[in-house]
Design an enzyme around this catalytic site. Structure first.
Site, short mmCIF file in Angstrom:
data_model
loop_
_atom_site.label_atom_id
_atom_site.label_comp_id
_atom_site.label_asym_id
_atom_site.label_seq_id
_atom_site.Cartn_x
_atom_site.Cartn_y
_atom_site.Cartn_z
N HIS A 205 -13.17 27.64 21.06
CA HIS A 205 -12.75 29.02 21.29
C HIS A 205 -12.40 29.56 22.77
CE1 HIS A 205 -12.76 33.72 21.12
NE2 HIS A 205 -11.61 33.35 20.64
N GLU B 207 -8.70 26.06 21.45
CA GLU B 207 -7.85 27.37 21.29
C GLU B 207 -7.63 28.20 22.52
OE1 GLU B 207 -7.45 31.92 20.17
OE2 GLU B 207 -8.95 30.73 21.36
N ASP C 212 -4.75 31.22 24.67
CA ASP C 212 -3.84 32.59 24.48
C ASP C 212 -2.89 32.56 25.67
OD1 ASP C 212 -5.81 34.28 22.72
OD2 ASP C 212 -7.09 33.15 24.21
N HIS D 68 -6.42 35.74 27.73
CA HIS D 68 -6.61 36.41 26.58
C HIS D 68 -6.17 37.76 26.81
CE1 HIS D 68 -9.03 38.87 23.97
NE2 HIS D 68 -8.96 37.73 22.99
N GLU E 196 -2.30 30.33 20.57
CA GLU E 196 -1.90 31.89 19.88
C GLU E 196 -0.98 32.41 21.00
OE1 GLU E 196 -3.97 36.06 19.35
OE2 GLU E 196 -5.42 34.38 19.58
#
Length: 284
Positions: A35, A62, A64, A77, A145
């Protein structure tokens, strides 16, 4: 209880619906996603975090993606810069310090590591191009994302164009190393329309009756760990996605080993965690 009463009780018990069994899971266990590239160990969403997650053995990260005032894609993020940089010190008069209000040149001045540890002083917010280049060096995959895409019209097309230029939309990358996810169903529909071959994941837990509509554009349903149940995972696994295979489930954000084992037992396909090495050891 009489013998007749016992027989009646057994008869009733056998007529009641039984709880759904947990879906069968691959013998290798769920895929582990670091993450924000392993936010427990290094400043989130930085190149240093990628390198560290790779040292820990994480095969996937992962991240953003958001956009600067001058139209550059960066990996961060929050929609604001305050939590993870020294923006308040460098630009005190520009509250609330939104990413979209700063140029890339301004953002590149920021220290994105000291807030986490002095060890990471002067770590920078990476561009998406820099981030993908680092992943090419480590060989990791990415669950990318699109963060708050409603703030950045056209970010789906722009992100795909950048990925294409970086070589990430060829067959091997699409098959094994790239998934684009979002809380926005509209953004995923657009992504799927523009590049149907790219796998996509919806962040959330739509009702079971709605799964067929999501299956038109999403290969994954990625719910919070609190929404995961046997029956929900089973329903997703019995819904065929846009590429003709059953949809998958990745859950977030799980850092506790006991809870991770529970999630694996419920049949999830992937676990997103800040502690990829710890969770991999627990469920791998």
């Amino acid at each position: 209880m009489t013998a007749m009463g016992s027989l009646l009780a057994l008869a009733v018990a056998f007529t009641l619906p039984l709880p759904a069994a947990p879906p069968a899971h691959a013998a290798s266990g769920p895929v582990i996603y670091a993450h924000r590239a392993g936010a427990a160990y290094a400043p989130e969403n930085t190149l240093a975090a990628i390198r560290n997650s790779h040292r820990l053995g994480a095969e996937w990260v992962e991240n953003d993606v958001q956009r600067t005032r001058d139209g550059q894609l960066v990996v961060i993020h929050d929609a604001t810069l305050a939590r993870t940089t020294n923006v308040e010190k460098l630009y005190p008069a520009r509250k609330p310090w939104r990413v979209a209000d700063f140029t890339l040149r301004e953002i590149k001045r920021l220290d994105a590591g000291s807030w986490f540890s002095k060890k990471y002083a002067r770590e920078r917010i990476p561009t998406l191009a820099q981030y993908m280049g680092q992943l090419d060096r480590t060989g990791q995959g990415v669950l990318l994302e699109l963060k708050q895409p409603q703030l950045y019209p056209g970010i789906e097309k722009q992100t795909l164009a950048l990925l294409d230029k970086a070589g990430w939309l060829d067959g091997p990358h699409i098959a094994d190393r790239l998934v684009i996810q979002s809380f926005s169903a509209a953004a995923l529909r657009t992504t799927h329309r523009l590049r149907p071959a790219v796998r996509t994941g919806f962040l959330g837990n739509p009702a079971v009756r709605e799964l067929p509509s999501y299956a038109a554009f999403a290969d994954q349903i990625n719910p919070s760990d609190t929404a995961v149940t046997w029956s929900y995972v089973d329903a997703v696994h019995h819904t065929r996605g846009p590429h003709g295979v059953d949809m998958r489930v990745n859950t977030w954000t799980v850092d506790d080993t006991v809870w991770a084992t529970t999630m694996a037992g419920l049949g999830v396909d992937g676990i997103i965690t800040n502690r990829p090495d710890v969770i991999e050891s627990a469920v791998g």
